[in-house]
Design a protein around this motif. Structure first.
Motif, PDB file in Angstrom:
ATOM      1  N   ILE A 137      35.932  35.946  45.928  1.00 25.45           N
ATOM      2  CA  ILE A 137      34.907  35.806  44.896  1.00 25.45           C
ATOM      3  C   ILE A 137      35.600  35.769  43.538  1.00 25.45           C
ATOM      4  N   VAL A 138      35.249  34.792  42.716  1.00 21.96           N
ATOM      5  CA  VAL A 138      35.912  34.598  41.430  1.00 21.96           C
ATOM      6  C   VAL A 138      34.974  35.004  40.298  1.00 21.96           C
ATOM      7  N   LEU A 165      41.270  44.344  29.922  1.00 17.49           N
ATOM      8  CA  LEU A 165      40.389  45.291  30.597  1.00 17.49           C
ATOM      9  C   LEU A 165      41.176  46.530  31.014  1.00 17.49           C
ATOM     10  N   ASP A 166      40.501  47.680  31.006  1.00 19.02           N
ATOM     11  CA  ASP A 166      41.142  48.894  31.510  1.00 19.02           C
ATOM     12  C   ASP A 166      41.434  48.736  32.996  1.00 19.02           C
ATOM     13  N   PRO A 167      42.510  49.366  33.491  1.00 19.04           N
ATOM     14  CA  PRO A 167      42.900  49.182  34.892  1.00 19.04           C
ATOM     15  C   PRO A 167      41.836  49.678  35.867  1.00 19.04           C
ATOM     16  N   GLY A 168      41.862  49.096  37.054  1.00 20.14           N
ATOM     17  CA  GLY A 168      40.984  49.536  38.133  1.00 20.14           C
ATOM     18  C   GLY A 168      39.760  48.660  38.278  1.00 20.14           C
ATOM     19  N   ALA A 169      39.228  48.638  39.497  1.00 18.41           N
ATOM     20  CA  ALA A 169      38.037  47.845  39.784  1.00 18.41           C
ATOM     21  C   ALA A 169      36.794  48.578  39.293  1.00 18.41           C
ATOM     22  N   ALA A 170      35.830  47.820  38.785  1.00 21.83           N
ATOM     23  CA  ALA A 170      34.564  48.379  38.321  1.00 21.83           C
ATOM     24  C   ALA A 170      33.577  48.476  39.478  1.00 21.83           C
ATOM     25  N   LEU A 171      32.442  49.118  39.225  1.00 26.83           N
ATOM     26  CA  LEU A 171      31.367  49.237  40.199  1.00 26.83           C
ATOM     27  C   LEU A 171      30.138  48.482  39.706  1.00 26.83           C
ATOM     28  N   PRO A 172      29.365  47.858  40.590  1.00 29.28           N
ATOM     29  CA  PRO A 172      28.093  47.286  40.170  1.00 29.28           C
ATOM     30  C   PRO A 172      27.229  48.355  39.504  1.00 29.28           C
ATOM     31  N   ALA A 218      46.214  38.148  47.104  1.00 25.32           N
ATOM     32  CA  ALA A 218      45.677  38.603  45.824  1.00 25.32           C
ATOM     33  C   ALA A 218      46.209  37.789  44.640  1.00 25.32           C
ATOM     34  N   ALA A 219      47.519  37.539  44.610  1.00 21.86           N
ATOM     35  CA  ALA A 219      48.084  36.804  43.480  1.00 21.86           C
ATOM     36  C   ALA A 219      47.516  35.401  43.393  1.00 21.86           C
ATOM     37  N   GLU A 220      47.268  34.772  44.548  1.00 22.52           N
ATOM     38  CA  GLU A 220      46.726  33.423  44.541  1.00 22.52           C
ATOM     39  C   GLU A 220      45.288  33.399  44.049  1.00 22.52           C
ATOM     40  N   VAL A 221      44.541  34.466  44.356  1.00 22.80           N
ATOM     41  CA  VAL A 221      43.176  34.569  43.836  1.00 22.80           C
ATOM     42  C   VAL A 221      43.215  34.626  42.318  1.00 22.80           C
ATOM     43  N   VAL A 222      44.119  35.426  41.754  1.00 19.62           N
ATOM     44  CA  VAL A 222      44.243  35.525  40.303  1.00 19.62           C
ATOM     45  C   VAL A 222      44.612  34.176  39.709  1.00 19.62           C
ATOM     46  N   ASP A 223      45.556  33.455  40.336  1.00 21.82           N
ATOM     47  CA  ASP A 223      45.923  32.136  39.850  1.00 21.82           C
ATOM     48  C   ASP A 223      44.733  31.201  39.873  1.00 21.82           C
ATOM     49  N   GLU A 224      43.943  31.265  40.933  1.00 24.06           N
ATOM     50  CA  GLU A 224      42.781  30.386  41.041  1.00 24.06           C
ATOM     51  C   GLU A 224      41.776  30.695  39.943  1.00 24.06           C
ATOM     52  N   ILE A 225      41.598  31.974  39.605  1.00 25.81           N
ATOM     53  CA  ILE A 225      40.692  32.337  38.523  1.00 25.81           C
ATOM     54  C   ILE A 225      41.115  31.633  37.247  1.00 25.81           C
ATOM     55  N   GLY A 226      42.416  31.710  36.929  1.00 31.22           N
ATOM     56  CA  GLY A 226      42.894  31.062  35.718  1.00 31.22           C
ATOM     57  C   GLY A 226      42.704  29.564  35.743  1.00 31.22           C
ATOM     58  N   ASP A 252      39.910  37.177  31.401  1.00 31.19           N
ATOM     59  CA  ASP A 252      40.515  38.127  32.330  1.00 31.19           C
ATOM     60  C   ASP A 252      39.768  38.089  33.645  1.00 31.19           C
ATOM     61  N   PRO A 253      40.471  38.118  34.785  1.00 35.32           N
ATOM     62  CA  PRO A 253      39.787  38.267  36.070  1.00 35.32           C
ATOM     63  C   PRO A 253      39.126  39.632  36.152  1.00 35.32           C
ATOM     64  N   LEU A 254      37.926  39.669  36.706  1.00 40.57           N
ATOM     65  CA  LEU A 254      37.153  40.903  36.832  1.00 40.57           C
ATOM     66  C   LEU A 254      37.110  41.328  38.292  1.00 40.57           C
ATOM     67  N   ALA A 255      37.578  42.540  38.563  1.00 41.00           N
ATOM     68  CA  ALA A 255      37.559  43.090  39.919  1.00 41.00           C
ATOM     69  C   ALA A 255      36.413  44.083  40.050  1.00 41.00           C
ATOM     70  N   VAL A 256      35.628  43.940  41.119  1.00 40.82           N
ATOM     71  CA  VAL A 256      34.473  44.813  41.355  1.00 40.82           C
ATOM     72  C   VAL A 256      34.528  45.309  42.792  1.00 40.82           C
ATOM     73  N   ARG A 257      34.495  46.620  42.972  1.00 42.02           N
ATOM     74  CA  ARG A 257      34.510  47.207  44.314  1.00 42.02           C
ATOM     75  C   ARG A 257      33.078  47.557  44.716  1.00 42.02           C
TER      76      ARG A 257
END
Length: 336
Positions: free
Chosen positions: A114-115, A21-28, A317-325, A134-139
């Motif tokens: 939120i995962v 994914l391209d860097p940065g959080a997406a928007l709804p 944050a890193a633990e959230v990413v690990d949990e996603i995986g 890939d983990p998806l980040a949404v702001r």
């Protein structure tokens, strides 16, 4: 972090897929872009289609208690219909639109627990298999962030967030689940509330806000919930603190209506109802929660000044990413 997996149904020597994914959080309601990188195996393969799945970890209530599971809430075909040569490297760019009601995973760069993930499905020679995830980040949208900021300024604290399987009746909910953001009460409301739960349901025309007050019970009365819905347009210019404080007041002033089951209004949820065209509201008061599937999210604390989020006894944050995986890899194993 990217998780790669050999396409098991094609055996050793099959193609591999890696979505970045391209860097940065997406928007709804906004765009999500990136690249699907393919690497050919030890022979030529026909690529029927490349499909991206948006997947969420959702809590559900059932007769044996509560459980968590993966829910696919959108699918996009982003490529296919070509031949991938032996050992060939090929990148397929994509740009897709996220659903308006995609849950928010972070606030000011801090994870909410939120995962969400983007999982890639590759169909090759009639066989389908899941590739990387890939983990998806949404702001939050500007109005969502402004409302949370106002709640923080009023003294509410950020407690937790999770995704609940079920539907909030009479709303514009589109997904099979909804996001619940739980707040600790501001001091001036502590004698009236155990917690305040906020749900955002966005759409092209505006934002629907569902507030639920978990009320304290007295010596001779049981505690109960009150549910109230408000709407604002995306471009509304507001004194947010005053507006949100008014919402809380309206939510609490009907607390004596325990047992009165008022239904939500129907029609255009963004039409307004005479409050200057900026927002409308509907009330529902009842003895049991109107929403199905209560659950517990990751515990997060926040300061009163604008919900400055910090993690307490939860995940960095890193633990959230690990949990996603870990979560989605386990889910894929179950599917196999």
């Amino acid at each position: 972090m990217v998780f790669k997996r050999l396409l098991g149904s094609l055996g050793v020597g099959g193609p591999t897929v890696d979505t970045v994914l391209d860097p940065g959080a997406a928007l709804p309601g906004g765009a999500l872009s990136g690249q699907v990188h393919l690497r050919g195996g030890n022979a030529d393969f026909g690529i029927d289609h490349i499909t991206l799945e948006l997947v969420a970890r959702v809590e559900a209530e059932h007769e044996h208690g509560e459980s968590e599971g993966a829910v696919v809430f959108e699918r996009f075909t982003v490529g296919g219909g070509f031949r991938l040569g032996e050992g060939e490297h090929r990148s397929v760019p994509f740009r897709i639109g996220l659903p308006w009601q995609t849950p928010v995973t972070e606030l000011r760069g801090q994870p909410l627990g939120i995962v969400l993930g983007v999982r890639t499905e590759l169909a090759v020679a009639g066989a389908k298999d899941k590739g990387d995830l890939d983990p998806l980040a949404v702001r939050p949208l500007p109005a969502q962030e402004a409302i949370l900021e106002a709640l923080g300024q009023l003294g509410f604290g950020f407690k937790s967030a999770d995704l609940e399987l079920g539907h909030i009746g009479g709303t514009g909910q589109q997904l099979p689940f909804y996001q619940e953001i739980e707040l600790t009460p501001a001091p001036q409301y502590a004698h009236q509330l155990n917690e305040l739960e906020v749900t955002f349901l966005a759409g092209p025309g505006g934002l629907e806000i569902v507030l639920e007050a978990d009320k304290r019970g007295g010596l001779f009365t049981a505690g109960h919930d009150a549910l109230t819905r408000f709407t604002v347009s995306h471009d509304a210019a507001q004194d947010w603190n005053t507006l949100v404080e008014g919402w809380i007041g309206q939510l609490l002033e009907h607390r004596a209506s325990h047992g009165a089951h008022a239904s939500y209004g129907h029609g255009d949820p963004y039409a307004g109802d005479g409050h200057g065209g900026h927002y409308s509201h509907h009330d529902d008061h009842h003895g049991a929660p109107h929403r199905s599937g209560p659950g517990t999210g990751t515990a997060i604390a926040a300061g009163a000044a604008g919900l400055a989020v910090g993690v307490v006894g939860g995940m960095v944050a890193a633990e959230v990413v690990d949990e996603i995986g870990d979560f989605f890899e386990g889910d894929e194993e179950d599917e196999d």
